[in-house]
Design a protein around this motif. Structure first.
Motif, PDB file in Angstrom:
ATOM      1  N   SER A  71    -106.724 -31.570 -56.760  1.00 13.20           N
ATOM      2  CA  SER A  71    -106.262 -32.325 -57.938  1.00 13.20           C
ATOM      3  C   SER A  71    -104.882 -31.820 -58.326  1.00 13.20           C
ATOM      4  N   ARG A  72    -104.262 -32.562 -59.241  1.00 12.99           N
ATOM      5  CA  ARG A  72    -103.029 -32.076 -59.878  1.00 12.99           C
ATOM      6  C   ARG A  72    -103.365 -32.015 -61.357  1.00 12.99           C
ATOM      7  N   SER A  73    -103.556 -30.801 -61.882  1.00 13.28           N
ATOM      8  CA  SER A  73    -104.082 -30.646 -63.243  1.00 13.28           C
ATOM      9  C   SER A  73    -102.976 -30.487 -64.285  1.00 13.28           C
ATOM     10  N   ALA A 124     -99.727 -24.888 -47.915  1.00 16.61           N
ATOM     11  CA  ALA A 124    -100.310 -26.057 -47.241  1.00 16.61           C
ATOM     12  C   ALA A 124     -99.803 -27.315 -47.927  1.00 16.61           C
ATOM     13  N   THR A 125     -98.923 -28.029 -47.264  1.00 14.78           N
ATOM     14  CA  THR A 125     -98.403 -29.302 -47.768  1.00 14.78           C
ATOM     15  C   THR A 125     -97.685 -30.015 -46.628  1.00 14.78           C
ATOM     16  N   ILE A 126     -97.898 -31.318 -46.528  1.00 13.83           N
ATOM     17  CA  ILE A 126     -97.203 -32.047 -45.453  1.00 13.83           C
ATOM     18  C   ILE A 126     -95.685 -31.991 -45.644  1.00 13.83           C
ATOM     19  N   ASP A 127     -95.233 -31.784 -46.889  1.00 13.72           N
ATOM     20  CA  ASP A 127     -93.794 -31.821 -47.178  1.00 13.72           C
ATOM     21  C   ASP A 127     -93.024 -30.652 -46.547  1.00 13.72           C
ATOM     22  N   ASN A 128     -93.726 -29.562 -46.260  1.00 16.39           N
ATOM     23  CA  ASN A 128     -93.098 -28.359 -45.690  1.00 16.39           C
ATOM     24  C   ASN A 128     -91.950 -27.856 -46.565  1.00 16.39           C
ATOM     25  N   VAL A 167     -90.892 -42.464 -44.560  1.00 18.40           N
ATOM     26  CA  VAL A 167     -91.870 -41.370 -44.470  1.00 18.40           C
ATOM     27  C   VAL A 167     -91.925 -40.612 -45.792  1.00 18.40           C
ATOM     28  N   MET A 168     -92.972 -39.801 -45.947  1.00 23.01           N
ATOM     29  CA  MET A 168     -93.121 -39.013 -47.183  1.00 23.01           C
ATOM     30  C   MET A 168     -92.277 -37.738 -47.131  1.00 23.01           C
ATOM     31  N   GLY A 169     -92.414 -36.936 -48.166  1.00 24.91           N
ATOM     32  CA  GLY A 169     -91.715 -35.647 -48.186  1.00 24.91           C
ATOM     33  C   GLY A 169     -91.305 -35.208 -49.579  1.00 24.91           C
ATOM     34  N   ARG A 170     -91.614 -36.026 -50.570  1.00 25.23           N
ATOM     35  CA  ARG A 170     -91.222 -35.742 -51.959  1.00 25.23           C
ATOM     36  C   ARG A 170     -89.716 -35.543 -52.020  1.00 25.23           C
ATOM     37  N   GLU A 171     -89.240 -34.326 -52.330  1.00 24.16           N
ATOM     38  CA  GLU A 171     -87.776 -34.147 -52.386  1.00 24.16           C
ATOM     39  C   GLU A 171     -87.236 -33.399 -51.177  1.00 24.16           C
ATOM     40  N   ALA A 220     -86.442 -40.925 -45.623  1.00 22.53           N
ATOM     41  CA  ALA A 220     -87.363 -40.130 -46.443  1.00 22.53           C
ATOM     42  C   ALA A 220     -87.553 -40.851 -47.775  1.00 22.53           C
ATOM     43  N   GLU A 221     -88.782 -40.832 -48.296  1.00 23.26           N
ATOM     44  CA  GLU A 221     -89.070 -41.554 -49.541  1.00 23.26           C
ATOM     45  C   GLU A 221     -88.094 -41.130 -50.649  1.00 23.26           C
ATOM     46  N   GLY A 222     -87.690 -42.094 -51.443  1.00 21.69           N
ATOM     47  CA  GLY A 222     -86.854 -41.789 -52.600  1.00 21.69           C
ATOM     48  C   GLY A 222     -85.367 -41.717 -52.302  1.00 21.69           C
ATOM     49  N   GLY A 247     -96.597 -44.174 -45.850  1.00 17.19           N
ATOM     50  CA  GLY A 247     -97.461 -43.797 -46.975  1.00 17.19           C
ATOM     51  C   GLY A 247     -98.515 -42.755 -46.643  1.00 17.19           C
ATOM     52  N   HIS A 248     -99.703 -42.943 -47.212  1.00 17.38           N
ATOM     53  CA  HIS A 248    -100.715 -41.884 -47.155  1.00 17.38           C
ATOM     54  C   HIS A 248    -101.388 -41.710 -45.803  1.00 17.38           C
ATOM     55  N   ILE A 249    -101.122 -42.582 -44.838  1.00 19.62           N
ATOM     56  CA  ILE A 249    -101.708 -42.289 -43.520  1.00 19.62           C
ATOM     57  C   ILE A 249    -101.133 -40.978 -42.962  1.00 19.62           C
ATOM     58  N   GLN A 250    -100.006 -40.537 -43.529  1.00 25.81           N
ATOM     59  CA  GLN A 250     -99.418 -39.267 -43.077  1.00 25.81           C
ATOM     60  C   GLN A 250    -100.199 -38.053 -43.563  1.00 25.81           C
ATOM     61  N   ARG A 251    -101.087 -38.243 -44.514  1.00 24.19           N
ATOM     62  CA  ARG A 251    -101.757 -37.083 -45.125  1.00 24.19           C
ATOM     63  C   ARG A 251    -103.058 -36.672 -44.440  1.00 24.19           C
ATOM     64  N   GLY A 252    -103.797 -37.671 -43.904  1.00 28.09           N
ATOM     65  CA  GLY A 252    -105.118 -37.335 -43.368  1.00 28.09           C
ATOM     66  C   GLY A 252    -105.100 -37.146 -41.869  1.00 28.09           C
TER      67      GLY A 252
HETATM   68  O1  F6P Z   1     -96.856 -33.610 -51.643  1.00 28.33           O
HETATM   69  C1  F6P Z   1     -97.435 -34.432 -50.680  1.00 28.33           C
HETATM   70  C2  F6P Z   1     -97.111 -35.878 -50.953  1.00 28.33           C
HETATM   71  O2  F6P Z   1     -97.766 -36.680 -49.983  1.00 28.33           O
HETATM   72  C3  F6P Z   1     -95.614 -36.218 -51.016  1.00 28.33           C
HETATM   73  O3  F6P Z   1     -95.034 -36.344 -49.749  1.00 28.33           O
HETATM   74  C4  F6P Z   1     -95.636 -37.498 -51.803  1.00 28.33           C
HETATM   75  O4  F6P Z   1     -94.405 -37.676 -52.471  1.00 28.33           O
HETATM   76  C5  F6P Z   1     -96.754 -37.267 -52.780  1.00 28.33           C
HETATM   77  O5  F6P Z   1     -97.589 -36.253 -52.227  1.00 28.33           O
HETATM   78  C6  F6P Z   1     -97.604 -38.467 -53.082  1.00 28.33           C
HETATM   79  O6  F6P Z   1     -98.487 -38.110 -54.085  1.00 28.33           O
HETATM   80  P1  F6P Z   1     -99.811 -38.929 -54.431  1.00 28.33           P
HETATM   81  O7  F6P Z   1    -100.801 -38.691 -53.317  1.00 28.33           O
HETATM   82  O8  F6P Z   1    -100.251 -38.350 -55.723  1.00 28.33           O
HETATM   83  O9  F6P Z   1     -99.426 -40.367 -54.494  1.00 28.33           O
END
Ligand code: F6P
Length: 318
Positions: A71-73, A124-128, A167-171, A220-222, A247-252
């Motif tokens: 979660s993100r609390s 542990a994060t896909i963003d590295n 692709v994802m990566g936040r910042e 990269a997103e954003g 999107g989220h297919i990169q996470r699982g």
């Molecule tokens: O931190 C991992 C990540 O997948 C980022 O790459 C992305 O910006 C964010 O989480 C997406 O968050 P959420 O799953 O809350 O939409």
């Protein structure tokens, strides 16, 4: 008997399960009692703790996501939330906590360690984007993106099209850079470098002139809206352009060997540190080595992205 707890926090990353398994089994091996906290720091505040056995982590080494959930609390971000979490751990007789997560989660862990909890972090994060280390989940995410690029190349070549792939990566541009280099992209747009659209267009035109059947642009997103980029490219090149947002297919997905090895080594090392009485550290490393860094240094540090890969993407795709 030493009692420790383990939690996963923030965005899930493939290999988190392998890390949980390593922590639980190493702790049992060392004669410690170990609790799993459900749903990260939010679950800690709700006292969602369960005793873990060797069997609790059976058959998970190959699974993506996290069996402990995450979660993100918001509450845990506050000083009162952190004080409550420290007090609850004390009530449960838990003196050490292994936090498996990204930058924000490790910051949360550091706040708890300032309140007297012995926190050991595992990145542990896909963003590295955690400073001074590779993170569990990144390798799997890059390979997932590469799988997608391979498929998109087939259709791009067949139609002579240009593809913009977000692709994802936040910042952080790590996924984009690694996937761009390993996927043979023409251009990569990352947050670390101001986008130069003229350069992107020129590269595509050069490719068309020398008979290339497609162009792959990784964004990269954003950094730049992918749909707008498509319009700009189409009007400048007069070539069909398509957009795929991964999107989220990169996470699982099933973690790669690299992520499982890193997770197993880092999880085992985290318990070794607790056993030795060491405090407030993150276990860092990569596929071949493991080392420790004070959590204080991690939260104050900045990840330095290796921009030599950016130049290579351009050089190798002429
Ligand atoms: O931190 C991992 C990540 O997948 C980022 O790459 C992305 O910006 C964010 O989480 C997406 O968050 P959420 O799953 O809350 O939409």
């Amino acid at each position: 008997m030493h009692r420790l707890a383990v939690l996963t926090s923030g965005g899930d990353a493939s290999g988190m399960n392998a890390a949980i398994r390593a922590v639980v089994r190493s702790a049992i091996y060392r004669g410690m009692e170990v609790y799993g906290v459900h749903q990260g720091f939010a679950g800690l505040l709700n006292e969602e703790l369960i005793p873990m056995t060797a069997g609790s982590v059976a058959d998970i080494i190959h699974r993506g996501g996290t069996i402990l959930q995450t979660s993100r609390s918001e509450e845990f971000r506050t000083g009162s939330g952190q004080a409550k979490a420290a007090a609850l751990l004390d009530q449960w007789g838990i003196s050490s906590l292994v936090v498996i997560g990204g930058e924000g989660s490790l910051k949360g862990g550091h706040e708890l360690s300032k309140l007297g909890v012995n926190v050991i972090g595992i990145p542990a994060t896909i963003d590295n984007d955690v400073p001074f280390t590779y993170s569990i989940g990144f390798d799997t995410a890059v390979n997932t993106v590469l799988g997608a690029i391979n498929r998109l190349r087939d259709t791009a070549t067949s139609h002579g099209r240009i593809f913009v792939i977000e692709v994802m990566g936040r910042e952080c541009g790590e996924i984009a850079l690694a996937a761009g280099l390993a996927g043979g992209a023409e251009s990569v747009l990352i947050p670390e470098i101001t986008p130069d659209l003229e350069q992107v267009i020129n590269k595509i035109k050069q490719g068309i002139n020398r008979g290339k059947l497609h162009s792959i642009i990784i964004v990269a997103e954003g950094v730049y809206p992918a749909l707008e980029l498509k319009e700009i490219i189409e009007s400048a090149t007069d070539h069909d352009t398509r957009v795929t947002i991964l999107g989220h297919i990169q996470r699982g997905g099933t973690p790669t060997g690299v992520d499982r090895i890193m997770a197993s080594t880092m999880g085992k090392t985290a318990v070794d540190l607790i056993y030795e009485g060491q405090r407030g550290l993150m276990v860092g490393g990569d596929r071949n080595r493991v080392y420790t860094i004070p959590l204080q240094g991690v939260v104050q540090g900045n990840r330095v992205t290796d921009l030599s890969m950016y130049d290579m993407v351009g050089m190798l795709s002429i």
